[in-house]
Motif scaffolding. Structure first.
Motif, PDB file in Angstrom:
ATOM      1  N   UNK A  25       1.220 -19.800 -27.451  1.00 41.37           N
ATOM      2  CA  UNK A  25       0.159 -18.898 -27.596  1.00 41.37           C
ATOM      3  C   UNK A  25       0.268 -18.266 -26.675  1.00 41.37           C
ATOM      4  N   UNK A  26       1.165 -17.955 -25.487  1.00 38.53           N
ATOM      5  CA  UNK A  26       1.273 -17.708 -25.071  1.00 38.53           C
ATOM      6  C   UNK A  26       2.082 -15.796 -25.133  1.00 38.53           C
ATOM      7  N   UNK A  27       1.486 -15.294 -24.531  1.00 39.61           N
ATOM      8  CA  UNK A  27       1.974 -13.980 -24.849  1.00 39.61           C
ATOM      9  C   UNK A  27       3.425 -13.171 -25.114  1.00 39.61           C
ATOM     10  N   UNK A  28       4.234 -12.824 -26.187  1.00 39.56           N
ATOM     11  CA  UNK A  28       5.195 -12.677 -26.064  1.00 39.56           C
ATOM     12  C   UNK A  28       6.026 -13.548 -26.993  1.00 39.56           C
ATOM     13  N   UNK A  29       5.562 -15.094 -26.511  1.00 42.10           N
ATOM     14  CA  UNK A  29       6.419 -16.238 -26.819  1.00 42.10           C
ATOM     15  C   UNK A  29       6.836 -16.075 -28.306  1.00 42.10           C
ATOM     16  N   UNK A  30       5.736 -16.987 -29.741  1.00 44.86           N
ATOM     17  CA  UNK A  30       5.566 -17.114 -30.179  1.00 44.86           C
ATOM     18  C   UNK A  30       6.519 -18.652 -30.466  1.00 44.86           C
ATOM     19  N   UNK A  31       6.502 -19.521 -31.596  1.00 48.41           N
ATOM     20  CA  UNK A  31       6.894 -20.816 -32.032  1.00 48.41           C
ATOM     21  C   UNK A  31       8.108 -20.985 -32.388  1.00 48.41           C
ATOM     22  N   UNK A  32       8.584 -20.198 -32.936  1.00 48.92           N
ATOM     23  CA  UNK A  32      10.079 -20.666 -32.355  1.00 48.92           C
ATOM     24  C   UNK A  32      10.798 -20.279 -30.617  1.00 48.92           C
ATOM     25  N   UNK A  33      10.532 -18.767 -30.427  1.00 54.62           N
ATOM     26  CA  UNK A  33      10.696 -18.973 -28.894  1.00 54.62           C
ATOM     27  C   UNK A  33      10.257 -19.906 -28.218  1.00 54.62           C
ATOM     28  N   UNK A  34       9.165 -20.713 -28.074  1.00 56.62           N
ATOM     29  CA  UNK A  34       8.671 -21.943 -27.404  1.00 56.62           C
ATOM     30  C   UNK A  34       9.412 -23.104 -27.609  1.00 56.62           C
ATOM     31  N   UNK A  35       9.699 -23.288 -29.472  1.00 56.85           N
ATOM     32  CA  UNK A  35      11.104 -24.233 -29.291  1.00 56.85           C
ATOM     33  C   UNK A  35      12.197 -24.081 -28.222  1.00 56.85           C
ATOM     34  N   UNK A  36      13.082 -23.019 -28.466  1.00 56.22           N
ATOM     35  CA  UNK A  36      13.941 -23.185 -27.212  1.00 56.22           C
ATOM     36  C   UNK A  36      13.355 -23.027 -26.553  1.00 56.22           C
TER      37      UNK A  36
END
Length: 708
Positions: free
Chosen positions: A495-506
């Motif tokens: 939920x962080x600005x600019x991140x999203x689910x896939x980037x969070x996994x990374x």
């Protein structure tokens, strides 16, 4: 009308601010980033205004797209006159556009179509002209193999006229106003289902009527649910004679003409068969849309308050998921919320192993250096709270009761299975109860917002709109608080600005492989996290005890050099400038503005330097319910009790008074005088005192009035 003009009709700000906001949105900048770090460009618009601009821009695009589709369709039919084209192009009212399109809309064959095929349109035009003599004789001129007598000819002509009346924009617009102004929504019980147990909760709507313009959102949604479940029939209507009189006034020019009688018949048919069903349905849909908007707004407001509930912070917590027969599941969590021990105790009936359970709890508190105890507020909650408070601990231990809403959803979810693959749902649920005390925001983002249970009729509203609004609320809350990059879960990071689910996994995968992040720049090493994502996300993540002290603040990395220059000019290190109000007060704003950061941006930086990484949430407070009230049977009218607001609706708020059933404080009982918005008086999780007004033990309903 341009998109800027369209937006400005709703959002009161300068054109240049709207233009700048739209440009930033088109560049894939997020709303949290724009509102906080592009204040100078947008003229200090807040998140709500920027969200509004984004929605209105989409609405404008949708209208333009629909107009293009309508124009193309009419042009393909060879019916697009210059006048009609101009009317459609000038209109930005979707309802008006649809009215203009109605005569050309492809639809299944109508009675009017059949009449036209039978050559009766000229007769219909003669009747509409209202200047002919013997209508019966005229009708005889239109007989053929499909129209065998004058009555059939006149009926066909009336079918065509009825359709013309239905397609008359002026008539439709005014009937809409009549329905909106004086329409009555009415429900009638379906008799064969009236005695069903499920029907009883809708009993007040078995025979109900009220002006639709005054029906509150929660009542309309309740009626619609009752209809959807087959317990009532619902309708919206106006005085039939008033509607017919209006149509006649605008259709019949010569009442002495023989055509008048035919027109009256056509008008009655048009209203009953075409106009009333369509406009009644439109009115109901519009009212439903408004009710949805209100319900979604209430849910989003409640969710936001719940997500920003006071956190206890990084403490060692013993969490209990209470139960009777199946026992109480107990878990011990370290400061980071990691599970270090779990066990089941049986302090209540039927086992009643109270002494043994006390020894186990005391032993766990000592062994794992527990600082606080978190108890779920479900079944056996009060009994477990009393049991815990009887234990003589060797040191002070705070005891909290927290909401379990959605904990069972989390415990059975994929996220929970990934976090605790070796434990069952009972352990996962207890962990969630503990983590909700230390950081409600970090834990609740793992649950589908609809399952948290702080709305009204959330399953009855437009689910797409609901999800969009709730997601927006979660994003706003997460970014207003900031996220610890080295401890945040994948769910929170997403939920962080600019991140999203896939980037969070990374990010989580990179952290697992390479250890804790030491500075924000390391984010750029995360696979597929490019410059744009870094720009949007960097200032919303925090790194405690990192290389750069600014990494634990909301100062954006693009402004680090500005802060370094400030510190140098003041003769101190950056670390010495942070929190130093005296030095910060000496900064001359105009000396540090740049092309990217103006005066508003510099003010924002200085505000952050004064209190870096300030958590907008308050600290958690211990709360105690009345120890003498353990069930609804213990309540008496006139009792004054402590409580916690656990849900807010459009019609009042519900208060947890420490028993299974929450009590309702109706909006009229919140305070003296008129209250238009419940949120003006109370907030979620607010500690209040209430007075018991009425107890209906059979129906499990409690009426309360607010004391403070």
């Amino acid at each position: 009308m341009t998109n800027i003009q369209f937006i400005k009709s709703v959002v009161n700000t300068a054109d240049k601010n709207i233009e700048a906001t739209l440009k930033l949105l088109s560049e894939d900048c997020t709303i949290p980033f724009i509102s906080r770090y592009r204040k100078d460009a947008t003229g200090n618009l807040d998140e709500v205004q920027i969200e509004q601009i984004a929605k209105l821009s989409k609405q404008f695009d949708d209208i333009v797209k629909r107009k293009e589709s309508v124009l193309n369709s009419i042009e393909e039919q060879g019916q697009l006159s210059a006048e009609l084209k101009s009317k459609i192009e000038k209109s930005f009212d979707l309802q008006e556009i649809e009215d203009l399109y109605l005569p050309y809309k492809k639809k299944k064959k109508t009675k009017a179509d059949v009449a036209r095929e039978n050559g009766l349109e000229p007769l219909a035009k003669i009747i509409m002209a209202q200047n002919s003599g013997d209508i019966e004789f005229l009708a005889s001129n239109y007989l053929n193999k499909n129209v065998v007598n004058e009555d059939e000819a006149l009926q066909g002509a009336r079918d065509i006229i009825a359709e013309w009346i239905n397609e008359n924009i002026y008539i439709r617009k005014n009937l809409r106003r009549m329905f909106q102004r004086s329409g009555v929504v009415e429900t009638k019980v379906v008799k064969k289902k009236a005695e069903e147990e499920e029907a009883q909760k809708f009993k007040q709507y078995f025979d109900w009527a009220e002006p639709i313009s005054k029906a509150p959102s929660h009542r309309l949604l309740a009626m619609l649910r009752a209809e959807a479940e087959g317990f009532v029939k619902l309708s919206v209507s106006i005085e039939k004679e008033e509607a017919l009189d209006f149509i006649e006034e605008n259709t019949i020019k010569n009442r002495k003409s023989e055509a008048a009688e035919q027109l009256e018949l056509a008008i009655k048919d048009s209203y009953k068969r075409l106009l009333e069903p369509a406009i009644s349905n439109e009115t109901l849909q519009e009212a439903k849309l408004k009710a949805d908007t209100k319900a979604i707004s209430v849910f989003a407001e409640n969710l936001g308050q719940l997500l920003l509930a006071p956190p206890l912070g990084e403490k060692r917590i013993l969490a209990i998921d209470p139960g009777f027969r199946s026992g109480c599941k107990v878990v011990c969590l370290d400061e980071k919320g990691d599970l270090i021990y779990n066990e089941t105790i049986y302090p209540h009936a039927p086992q009643n192993e109270t002494t043994m359970a006390m020894k186990k709890i005391k032993s766990m508190v000592n062994a794992y250096n527990i600082e606080a105890i978190s108890i779920g507020n479900g079944t056996a909650s009060r009994e477990t709270e009393f049991f815990i408070k009887k234990i003589a601990f060797d040191k002070p231990v705070q005891v909290f009761v927290v909401s379990e809403a959605g904990a069972s959803v989390y415990s059975a979810s994929k996220i929970a299975r990934e976090e605790f693959p070796s434990y069952d749902v009972t352990v996962r649920g207890a962990v969630s109860i503990g983590r909700r005390l230390s950081d409600p925001l970090a834990e609740l983002v793992k649950i589908d917002a609809k399952s948290i249970g702080v709305g009204q009729y959330q399953h009855d509203v437009d689910q797409t709109r609901l999800k969009e609004e709730l997601d927006t609320t979660v994003v706003r809350c997460v970014n207003s608080v900031g996220v610890n990059l080295n401890t945040a879960s994948k769910s929170l990071l997403s939920y962080v600005s600019g991140i999203g689910e896939k980037m969070a996994e990374n990010i989580v995968a990179y952290r697992s492989e390479n250890g804790a992040f030491e500075d924000r720049n390391q984010l750029k090493k995360v696979p597929r996290l490019g410059d744009k994502a870094y720009q949007q996300a960097a200032a919303f993540i925090r790194i405690k005890d990192g290389k750069n002290p600014l990494d634990n603040s909301a100062v954006h990395p693009e402004s680090y050099k500005t802060v370094e220059k400030m510190a140098k000019d003041l003769g101190v290190k950056v670390s010495e400038l942070i929190g130093n109000k005296e030095k910060i007060a000496l900064v001359k704003l105009e000396n540090y503005t740049t092309a990217e950061v103006g005066i508003l941006g510099i003010k924002n930086i200085l505000k952050e330097l004064e209190k870096p990484g300030l958590d907008p949430r308050k600290a958690a407070k211990v709360f105690e319910f009345d120890p003498n009230v353990k069930s609804i049977g213990h309540l008496r009218e006139g009792m004054i009790l402590p409580g916690i607001v656990n849900n807010i609706t459009a019609f009042g708020c519900f208060v947890d008074i420490g028993i299974k059933e929450s009590g309702l404080v109706h909006i009229s009982q919140l305070k003296e005088g008129f209250v238009s918005d419940v949120n003006e008086v109370v907030k979620m999780h607010q500690h209040v005192q209430v007075k018991v007004v009425e107890v209906d033990e059979a129906r499990k309903r409690i009426q309360l009035t607010m004391i403070i």
